[in-house]
Write a protein that holds these residues in place. Sequence first.
Motif, PDB file in Angstrom:
ATOM      1  N   SER B  77       7.740  15.057   1.094  1.00  0.00           N
ATOM      2  CA  SER B  77       8.368  15.043  -0.225  1.00  0.00           C
ATOM      3  C   SER B  77       8.989  16.387  -0.582  1.00  0.00           C
ATOM      4  O   SER B  77       9.749  16.494  -1.537  1.00  0.00           O
ATOM      5  CB  SER B  77       7.352  14.646  -1.298  1.00  0.00           C
ATOM      6  OG  SER B  77       7.052  13.271  -1.175  1.00  0.00           O
ATOM      7  N   LEU B 234       5.833  16.411  -4.973  1.00  0.00           N
ATOM      8  CA  LEU B 234       6.361  17.727  -4.685  1.00  0.00           C
ATOM      9  C   LEU B 234       5.235  18.728  -4.815  1.00  0.00           C
ATOM     10  O   LEU B 234       4.375  18.575  -5.682  1.00  0.00           O
ATOM     11  CB  LEU B 234       7.420  18.083  -5.720  1.00  0.00           C
ATOM     12  CG  LEU B 234       8.793  17.498  -5.512  1.00  0.00           C
ATOM     13  CD1 LEU B 234       9.602  17.686  -6.769  1.00  0.00           C
ATOM     14  CD2 LEU B 234       9.468  18.201  -4.351  1.00  0.00           C
ATOM     15  N   PRO B 238       7.472  21.992 -12.190  1.00  0.00           N
ATOM     16  CA  PRO B 238       8.159  22.772 -13.222  1.00  0.00           C
ATOM     17  C   PRO B 238       7.194  23.113 -14.353  1.00  0.00           C
ATOM     18  O   PRO B 238       7.233  24.195 -14.920  1.00  0.00           O
ATOM     19  CB  PRO B 238       9.252  21.820 -13.712  1.00  0.00           C
ATOM     20  CG  PRO B 238       9.470  20.854 -12.606  1.00  0.00           C
ATOM     21  CD  PRO B 238       8.175  20.741 -11.881  1.00  0.00           C
ATOM     22  N   GLU B 239       6.313  22.159 -14.638  1.00  0.00           N
ATOM     23  CA  GLU B 239       5.320  22.313 -15.692  1.00  0.00           C
ATOM     24  C   GLU B 239       4.567  23.643 -15.605  1.00  0.00           C
ATOM     25  O   GLU B 239       4.316  24.296 -16.612  1.00  0.00           O
ATOM     26  CB  GLU B 239       4.325  21.153 -15.581  1.00  0.00           C
ATOM     27  CG  GLU B 239       3.232  21.132 -16.627  1.00  0.00           C
ATOM     28  CD  GLU B 239       3.757  20.897 -18.035  1.00  0.00           C
ATOM     29  OE1 GLU B 239       4.885  20.370 -18.148  1.00  0.00           O
ATOM     30  OE2 GLU B 239       3.063  21.254 -19.000  1.00  0.00           O
ATOM     31  N   TYR B 242       6.686  26.453 -16.608  1.00  0.00           N
ATOM     32  CA  TYR B 242       6.906  26.294 -18.048  1.00  0.00           C
ATOM     33  C   TYR B 242       5.731  26.886 -18.821  1.00  0.00           C
ATOM     34  O   TYR B 242       5.889  27.726 -19.700  1.00  0.00           O
ATOM     35  CB  TYR B 242       7.047  24.804 -18.348  1.00  0.00           C
ATOM     36  CG  TYR B 242       7.214  24.436 -19.806  1.00  0.00           C
ATOM     37  CD1 TYR B 242       8.480  24.287 -20.352  1.00  0.00           C
ATOM     38  CD2 TYR B 242       6.113  24.214 -20.615  1.00  0.00           C
ATOM     39  CE1 TYR B 242       8.649  23.922 -21.680  1.00  0.00           C
ATOM     40  CE2 TYR B 242       6.260  23.855 -21.938  1.00  0.00           C
ATOM     41  CZ  TYR B 242       7.532  23.706 -22.477  1.00  0.00           C
ATOM     42  OH  TYR B 242       7.687  23.355 -23.784  1.00  0.00           O
ATOM     43  N   TYR B 260      12.052  24.555  -8.492  1.00  0.00           N
ATOM     44  CA  TYR B 260      11.338  23.811  -9.521  1.00  0.00           C
ATOM     45  C   TYR B 260      10.681  24.742 -10.537  1.00  0.00           C
ATOM     46  O   TYR B 260      10.551  24.407 -11.715  1.00  0.00           O
ATOM     47  CB  TYR B 260      10.319  22.859  -8.902  1.00  0.00           C
ATOM     48  CG  TYR B 260      10.989  21.643  -8.309  1.00  0.00           C
ATOM     49  CD1 TYR B 260      11.287  20.549  -9.102  1.00  0.00           C
ATOM     50  CD2 TYR B 260      11.369  21.619  -6.975  1.00  0.00           C
ATOM     51  CE1 TYR B 260      11.926  19.442  -8.574  1.00  0.00           C
ATOM     52  CE2 TYR B 260      12.017  20.523  -6.442  1.00  0.00           C
ATOM     53  CZ  TYR B 260      12.287  19.437  -7.239  1.00  0.00           C
ATOM     54  OH  TYR B 260      12.939  18.353  -6.719  1.00  0.00           O
ATOM     55  N   LEU B 263      13.389  25.680 -12.795  1.00  0.00           N
ATOM     56  CA  LEU B 263      13.672  24.582 -13.715  1.00  0.00           C
ATOM     57  C   LEU B 263      12.739  24.644 -14.930  1.00  0.00           C
ATOM     58  O   LEU B 263      13.177  24.541 -16.093  1.00  0.00           O
ATOM     59  CB  LEU B 263      13.444  23.264 -12.964  1.00  0.00           C
ATOM     60  CG  LEU B 263      14.078  22.000 -13.499  1.00  0.00           C
ATOM     61  CD1 LEU B 263      15.569  22.166 -13.600  1.00  0.00           C
ATOM     62  CD2 LEU B 263      13.743  20.831 -12.566  1.00  0.00           C
ATOM     63  N   ARG B 267      13.776  25.629 -18.992  1.00  0.00           N
ATOM     64  CA  ARG B 267      13.408  24.774 -20.118  1.00  0.00           C
ATOM     65  C   ARG B 267      12.664  25.552 -21.208  1.00  0.00           C
ATOM     66  O   ARG B 267      13.024  25.504 -22.384  1.00  0.00           O
ATOM     67  CB  ARG B 267      12.533  23.638 -19.584  1.00  0.00           C
ATOM     68  CG  ARG B 267      11.936  22.759 -20.624  1.00  0.00           C
ATOM     69  CD  ARG B 267      12.993  21.852 -21.234  1.00  0.00           C
ATOM     70  NE  ARG B 267      12.343  20.917 -22.146  1.00  0.00           N
ATOM     71  CZ  ARG B 267      11.702  19.832 -21.741  1.00  0.00           C
ATOM     72  NH1 ARG B 267      11.645  19.531 -20.459  1.00  0.00           N
ATOM     73  NH2 ARG B 267      11.126  19.045 -22.630  1.00  0.00           N
ATOM     74  N   PRO B 289      19.575  20.020  -4.502  1.00  0.00           N
ATOM     75  CA  PRO B 289      20.864  19.440  -4.877  1.00  0.00           C
ATOM     76  C   PRO B 289      21.153  19.530  -6.377  1.00  0.00           C
ATOM     77  O   PRO B 289      22.308  19.514  -6.777  1.00  0.00           O
ATOM     78  CB  PRO B 289      20.735  17.989  -4.436  1.00  0.00           C
ATOM     79  CG  PRO B 289      19.716  17.997  -3.367  1.00  0.00           C
ATOM     80  CD  PRO B 289      18.773  19.095  -3.707  1.00  0.00           C
ATOM     81  N   TYR B 290      20.136  19.610  -7.193  1.00  0.00           N
ATOM     82  CA  TYR B 290      20.398  19.635  -8.626  1.00  0.00           C
ATOM     83  C   TYR B 290      20.809  21.027  -9.116  1.00  0.00           C
ATOM     84  O   TYR B 290      21.341  21.163 -10.210  1.00  0.00           O
ATOM     85  CB  TYR B 290      19.184  19.143  -9.415  1.00  0.00           C
ATOM     86  CG  TYR B 290      17.939  19.959  -9.231  1.00  0.00           C
ATOM     87  CD1 TYR B 290      17.782  21.194  -9.852  1.00  0.00           C
ATOM     88  CD2 TYR B 290      16.892  19.504  -8.438  1.00  0.00           C
ATOM     89  CE1 TYR B 290      16.628  21.950  -9.689  1.00  0.00           C
ATOM     90  CE2 TYR B 290      15.737  20.242  -8.263  1.00  0.00           C
ATOM     91  CZ  TYR B 290      15.614  21.464  -8.893  1.00  0.00           C
ATOM     92  OH  TYR B 290      14.484  22.200  -8.710  1.00  0.00           O
ATOM     93  N   ALA B 292      23.098  23.151  -8.674  1.00  0.00           N
ATOM     94  CA  ALA B 292      24.474  23.413  -9.090  1.00  0.00           C
ATOM     95  C   ALA B 292      24.841  22.635 -10.341  1.00  0.00           C
ATOM     96  O   ALA B 292      25.841  22.930 -10.985  1.00  0.00           O
ATOM     97  CB  ALA B 292      25.428  23.048  -7.960  1.00  0.00           C
ATOM     98  N   LEU B 294      22.749  21.952 -13.085  1.00  0.00           N
ATOM     99  CA  LEU B 294      21.986  22.191 -14.304  1.00  0.00           C
ATOM    100  C   LEU B 294      22.930  22.704 -15.381  1.00  0.00           C
ATOM    101  O   LEU B 294      24.023  23.178 -15.093  1.00  0.00           O
ATOM    102  CB  LEU B 294      20.882  23.214 -14.032  1.00  0.00           C
ATOM    103  CG  LEU B 294      19.854  22.761 -12.992  1.00  0.00           C
ATOM    104  CD1 LEU B 294      18.855  23.865 -12.715  1.00  0.00           C
ATOM    105  CD2 LEU B 294      19.151  21.499 -13.465  1.00  0.00           C
ATOM    106  N   PRO B 297      23.943  26.452 -14.307  1.00  0.00           N
ATOM    107  CA  PRO B 297      23.838  26.337 -12.840  1.00  0.00           C
ATOM    108  C   PRO B 297      23.042  27.500 -12.260  1.00  0.00           C
ATOM    109  O   PRO B 297      23.208  28.636 -12.691  1.00  0.00           O
ATOM    110  CB  PRO B 297      25.301  26.364 -12.404  1.00  0.00           C
ATOM    111  CG  PRO B 297      26.027  25.767 -13.569  1.00  0.00           C
ATOM    112  CD  PRO B 297      25.314  26.291 -14.781  1.00  0.00           C
TER     113      PRO B 297
END
Lengths: 349, 349
Positions: B77, B234, B238-239, B242, B260, B263, B267, B289-290, B292, B294, B297
């Motif tokens: 994953s 994964l 992100p949590e 955060y 992550y 990410l 946030r 992949p994400y 770019a 956000l 970015p």
Amino acid sequence: MTEGPRPRPTLRDIATALGLSVNTVSRALGDKDSVSASTRAAVQAEAARIGYVPNTLARSLVLGSAMTLGLVITNPSNPFYAQLISSIELRVRAQGYSLLLLVTDESVENEQRATEALLRSAVDGAVVVPVQAEWDHWRRVRDSGIPLVFVNRDVPELDCDMVGVDYERGSYEATSHLIAGGARRLLLLEEDLPITTTADRITGFRRAMADGGLEVSDDLIRTVPTRRYDSLALPWQPEEAYRFAQSLALPDAIVTGNDYFALGLLRILAERGLQVPRDLAITGYGDHPYAAYLQTPLTSVRLPAAEVGTTAVDLLLQRLKRDANERPRKTLIRPELVVRASTRTPARL
Amino acid sequence: MTEGPRPRPTLRDIATALGLSVNTVSRALGDKDSVSASTRAAVQAEAARIGYVPNTLARSLVLGSAMTLGLVITNPSNPFYAQLISSIELRVRAQGYSLLLLVTDESVENEQRATEALLRSAVDGAVVVPVQAEWDHWRRVRDSGIPLVFVNRDVPELDCDMVGVDYERGSYEATSHLIAGGARRLLLLEEDLPITTTADRITGFRRAMADGGLEVSDDLIRTVPTRRYDSLALPWQPEEAYRFAQSLALPDAIVTGNDYFALGLLRILAERGLQVPRDLAITGYGDHPYAAYLQTPLTSVRLPAAEVGTTAVDLLLQRLKRDANERPRKTLIRPELVVRASTRTPARL
DNA sequence: TTGAAAGCGCTAACAA
DNA sequence: TTGTTAGCGCTTTCAA
């Protein structure tokens, strides 16, 4: 000094060392009854001493089973399939089987070669995410006595077991959710793969629209290209959705067939000065790990990957143990709509 | 009606049908010279007619090679590993080998069982992402004559081939980039796995700081928990990032060991009313992949997954063909810093 | 309780 | 060019 590894110890090495017959050693290690306790102990001690490991090849040849299952999958970089691989491998291993991995990249040709490999390797069964374009090669595998479980996409012509996600339902729920929130002009953005998962999502969208009393003209269902035949990449590119919406006359809401499309949309909409969900609500599909952490957290359909994988293996093993002629079982597991800010308009909901 | 699949055709079926010896049939199908053209044609025709597929098990037992390689990996994953799986499978298949997949979930125990499976299955070699906590079991595999290639993480004690990413360099470049942009108080946010990849990134951070004339106190290097032992998820959440930054006295820039984490940071920073990169610059690692797409970015370190996988297989096959005693080769492939808006402050750069 | 013999399907000597 | 023989390592009859 070039010693090279000595050949693997065999049953015969143990037998001669102990003055026993190969046969007795085999039974001693195989936990059969017909061996005296002392002999068994001696055999086990010697086996441990020389580091004996049974030769699966020879064993399989005799027993007619390699205790190996095949997993034929299109694209491990698809996070749903990555989870599927994990859950399947875990379950397969827990049941004492090995797993042969074959990647097809959505190519029928690769899939045909994969079936050859499955036949040659004499796997006991296989879990398959079929490309769905052709299936004669699968018929051949099944007819040679190797049970198949199709995952995520079915091949109804073959009467095999199948486990999948109820994609139609997920799409129906996402669409209904948007309609309940006040959306009237909805657009569906889908991938262009000719597979049932996509078709099912389209059906769900249509059904929800009809149930909401809304008409679905064909121009409300749009597709963007996916990157097929390249398992080194994600199939979906945010870029495509981004381009798609650059000059779009905007609806109230967009239902996407994948979170990556939603990602591209969120980006272009921000650039166009539009706010989500105020100006436009969006749903994703797949509930990728990033969905909850976007600037505008994304409403998405969560897929039960682990459950699908586990169920697939269980179906396969049951099929191996029971009568091969029992009726095939088809199971659809229900996904879950996870509502987040991208559809949560206080004004509307 | 319970017909059941008839047993697989064997060489003998062809032989008796044609009044030949098994041996001749074997040679005819094996493209050996010593068969007349007419015999070969007849044999091939009959083989095709009855759908003969060679039995790899029997063949392997004689030849002493199953034409199978093992892939031992921690977590499919993880998108980097997903790509690795694809590239490795592709290369392995192209060379006529099969691939046995084993997932370890970062658990030494699973890894030990995996080595047992490799030995039993008599694979010709294995590509391994090692857990790195212990390696006696790997020594045993290597000593039994199965060559290993370690990927992404090395086990220097074993003198095996190794291909990886130059994680230190990636981290060095990300850090240097931030310093060049004007950052003075930098913080490194890492995962808490006791593996060399993490350690290498820390080293790269320290080196870049030193080269930039900045001091690195220990409180500038922080870790957050990862989800180990669960390949269904994964590893990075992100949590965690955060939470980590909820009450953080903020530096100029944060270098993260994973996209992550970035990410989660993006946030919480938004929630705290801070702008990236104006108030704080951020780099990710992995270039998912994400990244770019956000809202902001993300500058990130792109990992050469496909190249690593392909190289690993090539090293393994070379090792199989050449002298097993040649010196082990260690290759680090350089990642690439992809600069995007999360670090591009006009004011600073 | 143990051993001898046969065979899983195939390939590689060697002989004819 | 073809067939005979032997054997890969193991398990399963069947006798001893």
